[in-house]
Design a protein around this motif. Sequence first.
Motif, mmCIF file in Angstrom:
data_model
loop_
_atom_site.group_PDB
_atom_site.id
_atom_site.type_symbol
_atom_site.label_atom_id
_atom_site.label_comp_id
_atom_site.label_asym_id
_atom_site.label_seq_id
_atom_site.Cartn_x
_atom_site.Cartn_y
_atom_site.Cartn_z
ATOM 1 N N LEU A 77 -23.329 -21.488 26.406
ATOM 2 C CA LEU A 77 -23.993 -20.466 27.218
ATOM 3 C C LEU A 77 -22.998 -19.569 27.963
ATOM 4 O O LEU A 77 -23.401 -18.582 28.569
ATOM 5 N N ASP A 78 -21.709 -19.948 27.945
ATOM 6 C CA ASP A 78 -20.662 -19.226 28.676
ATOM 7 C C ASP A 78 -20.981 -19.168 30.172
ATOM 8 O O ASP A 78 -20.938 -18.113 30.805
ATOM 9 N N ILE A 79 -21.310 -20.346 30.734
ATOM 10 C CA ILE A 79 -21.573 -20.451 32.168
ATOM 11 C C ILE A 79 -20.529 -21.380 32.790
ATOM 12 O O ILE A 79 -19.791 -22.082 32.084
ATOM 13 N N GLN A 80 -20.479 -21.388 34.111
ATOM 14 C CA GLN A 80 -19.614 -22.305 34.828
ATOM 15 C C GLN A 80 -20.446 -23.409 35.466
ATOM 16 O O GLN A 80 -21.469 -23.136 36.092
ATOM 17 N N ILE A 81 -19.999 -24.658 35.301
ATOM 18 C CA ILE A 81 -20.654 -25.802 35.919
ATOM 19 C C ILE A 81 -19.655 -26.438 36.876
ATOM 20 O O ILE A 81 -18.554 -26.818 36.472
ATOM 21 N N ILE A 82 -20.030 -26.504 38.137
ATOM 22 C CA ILE A 82 -19.127 -26.972 39.188
ATOM 23 C C ILE A 82 -19.791 -28.159 39.876
ATOM 24 O O ILE A 82 -20.944 -28.056 40.325
ATOM 25 N N PHE A 83 -19.088 -29.286 39.948
ATOM 26 C CA PHE A 83 -19.716 -30.477 40.523
ATOM 27 C C PHE A 83 -18.711 -31.314 41.307
ATOM 28 O O PHE A 83 -17.499 -31.222 41.096
ATOM 29 N N THR A 84 -19.256 -32.122 42.215
ATOM 30 C CA THR A 84 -18.449 -33.094 42.943
ATOM 31 C C THR A 84 -18.700 -34.474 42.344
ATOM 32 O O THR A 84 -19.768 -34.740 41.791
ATOM 33 N N THR A 85 -17.717 -35.355 42.449
ATOM 34 C CA THR A 85 -17.863 -36.712 41.927
ATOM 35 C C THR A 85 -16.777 -37.609 42.497
ATOM 36 O O THR A 85 -15.717 -37.128 42.928
ATOM 37 N N HIS A 86 -17.045 -38.922 42.502
ATOM 38 C CA HIS A 86 -16.032 -39.932 42.804
ATOM 39 C C HIS A 86 -15.828 -40.850 41.603
ATOM 40 O O HIS A 86 -15.158 -41.874 41.712
ATOM 41 N N SER A 87 -16.396 -40.495 40.468
ATOM 42 C CA SER A 87 -16.415 -41.385 39.319
ATOM 43 C C SER A 87 -15.071 -41.392 38.576
ATOM 44 O O SER A 87 -14.654 -40.368 38.026
ATOM 45 N N ILE A 88 -14.438 -42.547 38.541
ATOM 46 C CA ILE A 88 -13.197 -42.694 37.774
ATOM 47 C C ILE A 88 -13.490 -42.541 36.288
ATOM 48 O O ILE A 88 -12.684 -41.964 35.539
ATOM 49 N N GLU A 89 -14.662 -43.035 35.842
ATOM 50 C CA GLU A 89 -15.014 -42.922 34.422
ATOM 51 C C GLU A 89 -15.092 -41.459 33.997
ATOM 52 O O GLU A 89 -14.590 -41.083 32.929
ATOM 53 N N ILE A 90 -15.691 -40.617 34.825
ATOM 54 C CA ILE A 90 -15.789 -39.195 34.496
ATOM 55 C C ILE A 90 -14.412 -38.554 34.476
ATOM 56 O O ILE A 90 -14.077 -37.788 33.561
ATOM 57 N N LEU A 91 -13.584 -38.861 35.462
ATOM 58 C CA LEU A 91 -12.253 -38.249 35.541
ATOM 59 C C LEU A 91 -11.381 -38.695 34.374
ATOM 60 O O LEU A 91 -10.616 -37.888 33.823
ATOM 61 N N GLU A 92 -11.488 -39.957 33.979
ATOM 62 C CA GLU A 92 -10.740 -40.421 32.801
ATOM 63 C C GLU A 92 -11.243 -39.730 31.538
ATOM 64 O O GLU A 92 -10.450 -39.351 30.667
ATOM 65 N N HIS A 93 -12.553 -39.568 31.426
ATOM 66 C CA HIS A 93 -13.145 -38.951 30.239
ATOM 67 C C HIS A 93 -12.718 -37.487 30.102
ATOM 68 O O HIS A 93 -12.592 -36.984 28.981
ATOM 69 N N LEU A 94 -12.496 -36.837 31.237
ATOM 70 C CA LEU A 94 -12.112 -35.420 31.227
ATOM 71 C C LEU A 94 -10.601 -35.212 31.145
ATOM 72 O O LEU A 94 -10.141 -34.079 31.022
ATOM 73 N N ASN A 95 -9.845 -36.296 31.214
ATOM 74 C CA ASN A 95 -8.394 -36.173 31.364
ATOM 75 C C ASN A 95 -7.748 -35.347 30.260
ATOM 76 O O ASN A 95 -6.801 -34.597 30.498
ATOM 77 N N ASN A 96 -8.237 -35.451 29.027
ATOM 78 C CA ASN A 96 -7.628 -34.710 27.923
ATOM 79 C C ASN A 96 -8.212 -33.314 27.755
ATOM 80 O O ASN A 96 -7.849 -32.599 26.823
ATOM 81 N N LYS A 97 -9.105 -32.915 28.653
ATOM 82 C CA LYS A 97 -9.696 -31.577 28.577
ATOM 83 C C LYS A 97 -9.146 -30.629 29.650
ATOM 84 O O LYS A 97 -9.544 -29.471 29.719
ATOM 85 N N LYS A 118 -6.855 -42.357 40.538
ATOM 86 C CA LYS A 118 -7.350 -43.736 40.590
ATOM 87 C C LYS A 118 -6.760 -44.487 41.777
ATOM 88 O O LYS A 118 -7.460 -45.229 42.464
ATOM 89 N N ARG A 119 -5.465 -44.274 42.022
ATOM 90 C CA ARG A 119 -4.843 -44.942 43.172
ATOM 91 C C ARG A 119 -5.449 -44.455 44.476
ATOM 92 O O ARG A 119 -5.675 -45.235 45.404
ATOM 93 N N LYS A 120 -5.714 -43.157 44.556
ATOM 94 C CA LYS A 120 -6.288 -42.598 45.785
ATOM 95 C C LYS A 120 -7.715 -43.080 46.000
ATOM 96 O O LYS A 120 -8.092 -43.475 47.111
ATOM 97 N N ILE A 121 -8.527 -43.032 44.945
ATOM 98 C CA ILE A 121 -9.921 -43.424 45.073
ATOM 99 C C ILE A 121 -10.052 -44.906 45.409
ATOM 100 O O ILE A 121 -10.886 -45.316 46.217
ATOM 101 N N LYS A 122 -9.201 -45.736 44.803
ATOM 102 C CA LYS A 122 -9.238 -47.174 45.061
ATOM 103 C C LYS A 122 -8.417 -47.573 46.284
ATOM 104 O O LYS A 122 -8.435 -48.726 46.696
ATOM 105 N N ASN A 123 -7.673 -46.602 46.847
ATOM 106 C CA ASN A 123 -6.800 -46.864 47.989
ATOM 107 C C ASN A 123 -5.822 -47.999 47.686
ATOM 108 O O ASN A 123 -5.657 -48.946 48.451
ATOM 109 N N GLU A 124 -5.157 -47.874 46.529
ATOM 110 C CA GLU A 124 -4.215 -48.879 46.084
ATOM 111 C C GLU A 124 -2.812 -48.301 45.980
ATOM 112 O O GLU A 124 -2.636 -47.106 45.722
ATOM 113 N N VAL A 125 -1.817 -49.158 46.188
ATOM 114 C CA VAL A 125 -0.422 -48.763 46.022
ATOM 115 C C VAL A 125 -0.029 -48.994 44.576
ATOM 116 O O VAL A 125 -0.384 -50.014 43.970
#
Length: 495
Positions: A264-284, A313-320
């Motif tokens: 459709l040539d539109i922009q989709i803008i969203f907020t999330t905390h999902s690590i699964e989504i961020l990992e899935h988008l990593n190569n895009k 992932k480190r930031k979201i999980k608050n891990e070193v």
Amino acid sequence: MTKLNTLEIQNFRHIENQTIEFGKYLTIITGLNGTGKSSILGWIAQLCDYKAKDLTILDTFFKEDYKNVFKFCPENDYEKEYEVTFNYTSSGSLLEERKQIATRYAVKTEKSPERYRTDFDGRGKALDHPVIYLGLKRLIPLATENKILTFDSTISAKYSITYSNLIREIFVLINDKVNPQPVKSTNKKLLAIQTETYGHLGNSAGQDNISQIISALISFEILKDKKKEEFKGGIILIDELDSTLYAASQCKLIDVLFRYARKLDIQIIFTTHSIEILEHLNNKLGNETKVNYFNLVDGKVKNTLNPSIEYVKRKIKNEVSETAKIEKINFVCEDEVAQYFTRNLINNSDLKKIINIEKGPFADGTIVSMAESNHVILKKVYFVLDGDVKEKFKNKKTPPRTVFLPSNTRPETIFYTFVKNLSDEDEFWDDENNFTKLTCFNNYTNDGKGTHKSWFVDSINKRNFGVGYAKIINRWKKDNAYEVEAFLNDKRKIL
């Protein structure tokens, strides 16, 4: 097409001076709670004021009321001015900056409380661009609503099929026949899922969420079909996209959003905390998809564009971060001499940290047979063969995962010949302790079979060749830098 490029925010709550970048199709805003992620969606919704009277599939306009996206605090937000600057392109040309400045606005009636609003350029001028805002109200379960009604919708068979197909795609395990059921409650309108066994009251929160997102996609598809060449794109804003959804549906939803944003040539803008989504988008990540990560530094928001998934992932999980463990690659040599030679050759190179050198002894030809074998137990083993084996592969392909030591002879012969040709005054010799060419080659003056091996492991010579034969190998390397680099490059190629 009209596309948002950047959003610059000055002095808005925790955001002192930050820039958000938008992807051509997908933009993800993630980060710590309380950093203003949802407010970004509110600013974008207020930027857009679509003038046409086109309706969505739910009979609503392509715009959002101010009261649904912003609530300002009288104690902390009043008497302040915030400068919010959007940069966008239209039909490929960069337009002038559009400034959206929040100013105090008093409603002059006794009944209405003093409220806050935003203006564009001080004149209430907004961007004539369609937008659909899906805030957190969409997550209120229908079962908790006081009043729920169905209503008639003019959705055609074509788009009903689209709705059904997208529901099936995102909820992988749904096998029932699916129809859209228009429903409205106190807080929202949506196309609910209707099957042969349940209707809108049986919808889960996740089904409810996905149905509203699909409704937005179909609404823009209808608008594009209607406007044809006049269609200039649009924006879908989704707060907490992943809420109520399990991981597989989150990833399926992302695939659908990316596909429809391009279609459709539109922009989709969203907020999330999902690590699964961020990992899935990593190569895009790139021009089409951008991630903005909001962190707090000294109490102020700092935006990091397209951070690594490990960082997020480190930031979201608050891990070193833990020190990465490198699984070394095993190379097998014929015997101890080849092992020492190979280890020395990779010293001070990038390969030392990732390679482990093991030794035989193997009977003549055994290691060559192993290198040529396709047996499953040898699939992850790499081989270093002596130079004299090169002749065997002169007219056929070198085995995979195999390199040869320098020269066309065995290592002992390489060093025997090299040392024998050194000057009597070479730095290699130790005249003070009478380790000279004469004592080194005492009893080893002929070149018969076995002579070179015996000479190399002779107790006197071995003591003077250095620990791990380092002294003799380093002296050879000094005069044969080209062969050393060629050997290292052969290793790099097969890795």
